[in-house]
Scaffold this active site. Structure first.
Site: not given
Ligand SMILES: *Cc1c(COP(=O)(O)O)cnc(C)c1O
Length: 422
Positions: A126, A207, A232-233, A382
């Site tokens: 990400f 992560d 939140y996921k 997805r």
């Molecule tokens: C969803 C996600 C994020 C989001 O980060 P936030 O700080 O919550 O906005 C970061 N890294 C990965 C791999 C994600 O899937």
């Protein structure tokens, strides 16, 4: 028809089906985007409303007198997440956001010294993680151009553990990788990568934004150094709910890289001493006052996982995604779709990447039919059938919808430009 019948039987035998009624499913939609934003549950909203009402009635008193109290919510909700990641209760804390936790952990664990000054990450992560890593390198006086190594993917979808390990040389100080890749859904072999990093004297963190709540982890058994994830996921904590942070107890003695008063030894936090003494637990990595209202919805949401058990969630999630990939092979492959997710259970997370050149327009056509996927460029649709609230029947209906969209050319009536949030 035969596949409809298969879906019906699988739903009938589903040991988690009672949980669906605990969620608010937006009006007659098939919601397959729980890997971006999990749905609101009755339980999450009840605890959010309780916290709001305690704010109303107790005001400042809520810090200690609310039930449960606000003051220790970081530690308490962290402990509630510990069984989901195979950690001891004091190794996990609820704090910050995914990106903020990455910063705080890298600030703690990235200690460039001599030749060892580089960070190994990957080109499929990400992007926020890569921006954060580059800025951490720059903060230490390094050059992200040379000090941030991005492992390449041979197929644009997956990473190969052997190639990652080959990059762990004596110039690498820290490795940061995703547990589940956000596009393809590949699940990396964390135990193997961790062992390889440690053999080479390298610290490694993960992560787990796309895995926690869908895939059980074994951080302690795998001896992972640190990890972080959002809630939140797959955990359904609510939009922007505070994240999770894991520090292996071997590292409790380390000074948090980004210190703040909520990381102070809990019993003496209000002594307001001038010298920082951090709690010797993951709690030491807190910074400031936690967001009580969104912590409350997360706490309610987590009670569903305690009730269902993460192993049962994983088993159903695998069955749902197996079913989806099966149907995609037989009915969607002839229409130009490819499954970009690894097939083996041990190598995939909770979502399926369905690829198509017209991916973006197909997503819009799905939404037009009240089916909610999400899209990641250039061609990934997805689909996350979530164990606690999706059914096998919904998976079958989604595949039928995809078939009809392509056959009728329905997607061609949608614009080719993308929206700001996809
Ligand atoms: C969803 C996600 C994020 C989001 O980060 P936030 O700080 O919550 O906005 C970061 N890294 C990965 C791999 C994600 O899937």
């Amino acid at each position: 028809m035969e596949q409809k019948e298969r879906a019906r039987r699988l739903d009938e035998a589903d040991g988690l089906k009672r949980f669906r009624s605990r969620f608010h499913i937006p009006d007659s939609t098939i919601y397959l985007d729980g890997n971006s934003l999990g749905l609101a549950s009755v339980d999450a909203l009840a605890s959010l409303e309780k916290a709001a009402s305690e704010w109303r009635s107790k005001a400042i008193g809520g810090w200690l007198d609310a039930e449960p109290d606000w003051f220790s919510c970081g530690e308490r909700i962290g402990a509630a997440m510990a069984p989901l990641v195979g950690a001891a209760p004091d190794e996990v804390v609820m704090v910050g956001s995914t990106t903020a936790n990455l910063h705080s952990l890298v600030a703690t664990f990235f200690r460039p010294e001599g030749k060892r000054r580089r960070i190994l990450a990957d080109e499929l992560n990400f992007p926020s993680d890569l921006y954060a890593l580059a800025s951490q390198i720059a903060l230490r006086g390094g050059d992200p151009e040379t000090d941030l190594i991005l492992a390449r993917s041979a197929d644009g979808r997956t990473l190969d553990e052997d190639s990652l390990i080959a990059l762990m040389d004596e110039t690498v100080a820290l490795v940061l990788l995703p547990a589940v890749l956000y596009k393809s859904g590949q699940l990396l072999d964390m135990a193997r990568l961790t062992e390889a990093a440690h053999e080479r004297g390298i610290v490694i963190g993960f992560d787990c934004a796309h895995s926690v709540g869908a895939v059980p982890h074994r951080f302690d058994d795998d001896d992972v150094d640190f990890a972080f994830w959002c809630t939140y996921k797959h955990l359904n904590g609510g939009p922007g709910s505070p994240a999770g942070l894991f520090v292996n107890r071997r590292h409790f003695f380390r000074d948090p890289g980004l210190a703040g008063w909520f990381g102070y030894v809990k019993e003496r936090q209000f002594d307001m001493a001038l010298h920082f003494d951090h709690a010797k637990s993951a709690g030491g990595w807190q910074m400031g006052t936690p967001p009580i209202l969104s912590a409350a919805s997360l706490e309610g949401a987590l009670s569903l996982f305690a009730e269902a058990g993460i192993e049962a969630v994983r088993a159903k999630s695998l069955a749902l995604t197996d079913f989806l990939m099966d149907l995609a092979d037989s009915r969607l492959a002839p229409l130009g779709f490819t499954v970009g997710t690894p097939r083996e259970a041990a190598r995939r997370g909770g979502h399926v990447a369905l690829e198509h050149d017209e991916g973006w327009r197909i997503c819009q056509a799905l939404k037009g039919r009240a089916i909610i996927p999400d899209f990641r460029p250039p061609r990934v649709i997805r689909l996350a059938p979530v164990a606690l609230y999706n059914s096998f029947d919904e998976v079958e209906r989604t595949v039928t919808a995809l078939e009809r969209i392509i056959r009728s050319g329905e997607h061609e009536t949608f614009p080719a430009e993308r929206d700001a949030v996809s």
